[in-house]
Design a protein around this motif. Structure first.
Motif, PDB file in Angstrom:
ATOM      1  N   ALA A   3       4.083   5.091   1.318  1.00 13.97           N
ATOM      2  CA  ALA A   3       2.824   4.383   1.572  1.00 13.97           C
ATOM      3  C   ALA A   3       2.653   3.238   0.580  1.00 13.97           C
ATOM      4  CB  ALA A   3       1.649   5.347   1.483  1.00 13.97           C
ATOM      5  N   ASP A   4       3.023   3.457  -0.681  1.00  5.11           N
ATOM      6  CA  ASP A   4       2.904   2.400  -1.691  1.00  5.11           C
ATOM      7  C   ASP A   4       3.810   1.217  -1.379  1.00  5.11           C
ATOM      8  OD1 ASP A   4       0.956   3.689  -3.192  1.00  5.11           O
ATOM      9  OD2 ASP A   4       2.411   4.625  -4.544  1.00  5.11           O
ATOM     10  N   LYS A   7       2.242  -0.644   1.556  1.00  6.36           N
ATOM     11  CA  LYS A   7       1.051  -1.346   1.067  1.00  6.36           C
ATOM     12  C   LYS A   7       1.442  -2.602   0.302  1.00  6.36           C
ATOM     13  CE  LYS A   7      -3.123  -0.459  -1.620  1.00  6.36           C
ATOM     14  NZ  LYS A   7      -3.870   0.560  -2.372  1.00  6.36           N
ATOM     15  N   TYR A  18      -8.801  -4.393   0.820  1.00  8.35           N
ATOM     16  CA  TYR A  18      -8.705  -2.934   0.846  1.00  8.35           C
ATOM     17  C   TYR A  18      -7.632  -2.535   1.846  1.00  8.35           C
ATOM     18  CZ  TYR A  18     -10.209   1.919   1.628  1.00  8.35           C
ATOM     19  OH  TYR A  18     -10.259   3.282   1.734  1.00  8.35           O
ATOM     20  N   THR A  20      -5.698   1.284   3.127  1.00  5.39           N
ATOM     21  CA  THR A  20      -5.300   2.683   3.010  1.00  5.39           C
ATOM     22  C   THR A  20      -4.233   2.940   4.054  1.00  5.39           C
ATOM     23  OG1 THR A  20      -6.980   3.491   4.555  1.00  5.39           O
ATOM     24  CG2 THR A  20      -7.553   3.501   2.217  1.00  5.39           C
ATOM     25  N   GLU A  22      -1.721   6.171   5.735  1.00  9.15           N
ATOM     26  CA  GLU A  22      -1.316   7.560   5.871  1.00  9.15           C
ATOM     27  C   GLU A  22      -0.158   7.587   6.844  1.00  9.15           C
ATOM     28  OE1 GLU A  22      -4.500  10.093   7.100  1.00  9.15           O
ATOM     29  OE2 GLU A  22      -5.922   9.111   5.758  1.00  9.15           O
ATOM     30  N   TRP A  28       2.791   5.266  10.882  1.00  9.06           N
ATOM     31  CA  TRP A  28       1.719   5.000   9.928  1.00  9.06           C
ATOM     32  C   TRP A  28       0.387   4.723  10.602  1.00  9.06           C
ATOM     33  CZ3 TRP A  28       2.715   5.898   4.993  1.00  9.06           C
ATOM     34  CH2 TRP A  28       4.044   5.901   4.590  1.00  9.06           C
ATOM     35  N   ALA A  30      -3.190   2.775   9.367  1.00  8.57           N
ATOM     36  CA  ALA A  30      -3.715   1.929   8.291  1.00  8.57           C
ATOM     37  C   ALA A  30      -5.141   1.484   8.573  1.00  8.57           C
ATOM     38  CB  ALA A  30      -2.836   0.686   8.135  1.00  8.57           C
ATOM     39  N   THR A  31      -5.892   1.338   7.497  1.00 12.38           N
ATOM     40  CA  THR A  31      -7.181   0.656   7.530  1.00 12.38           C
ATOM     41  C   THR A  31      -7.030  -0.536   6.604  1.00 12.38           C
ATOM     42  OG1 THR A  31      -8.390   2.710   7.896  1.00 12.38           O
ATOM     43  CG2 THR A  31      -9.651   0.824   7.059  1.00 12.38           C
TER      44      THR A  31
END
Length: 80
Positions: A3-4, A7, A18, A20, A22, A28, A30-31
């Motif tokens: 995830a990192d 991102k 922002y 996030t 998962e 995946w 994402a928001t």
């Protein structure tokens, strides 16, 4: 892919306030909140995020990415 890592790729390709994520490494959810989404329809927002992933999507490192995308104002409004 973690995830990192995902991102970092998205953040390097566009300005995000922002994010996030998962997922299981290939699929995946994402928001993403970005001022770059101002005035864009959902499909245009998603295309913008997909553009940051480029080869990661093409070579199937990221198999699927489901997104909720918000402008900063939309994000603030939905948080209330």
């Amino acid at each position: 892919m973690t995830a990192d890592q995902l991102k970092d790729i998205i953040s390097a390709g566009m300005a995000c306030e922002y994010i996030t994520l998962e997922g299981d490494g290939r699929h995946w959810y994402a928001t993403i909140v970005s001022a770059e989404f101002e005035g864009k329809r959902a499909i245009q927002r998603h295309q913008r995020v997909y553009a940051t992933l480029g080869a990661k999507l093409a070579n199937d490192e990221v198999h699927a990415l489901s997104m909720k995308t918000f402008t900063p104002a939309e994000w603030a409004a939905q948080a209330q």
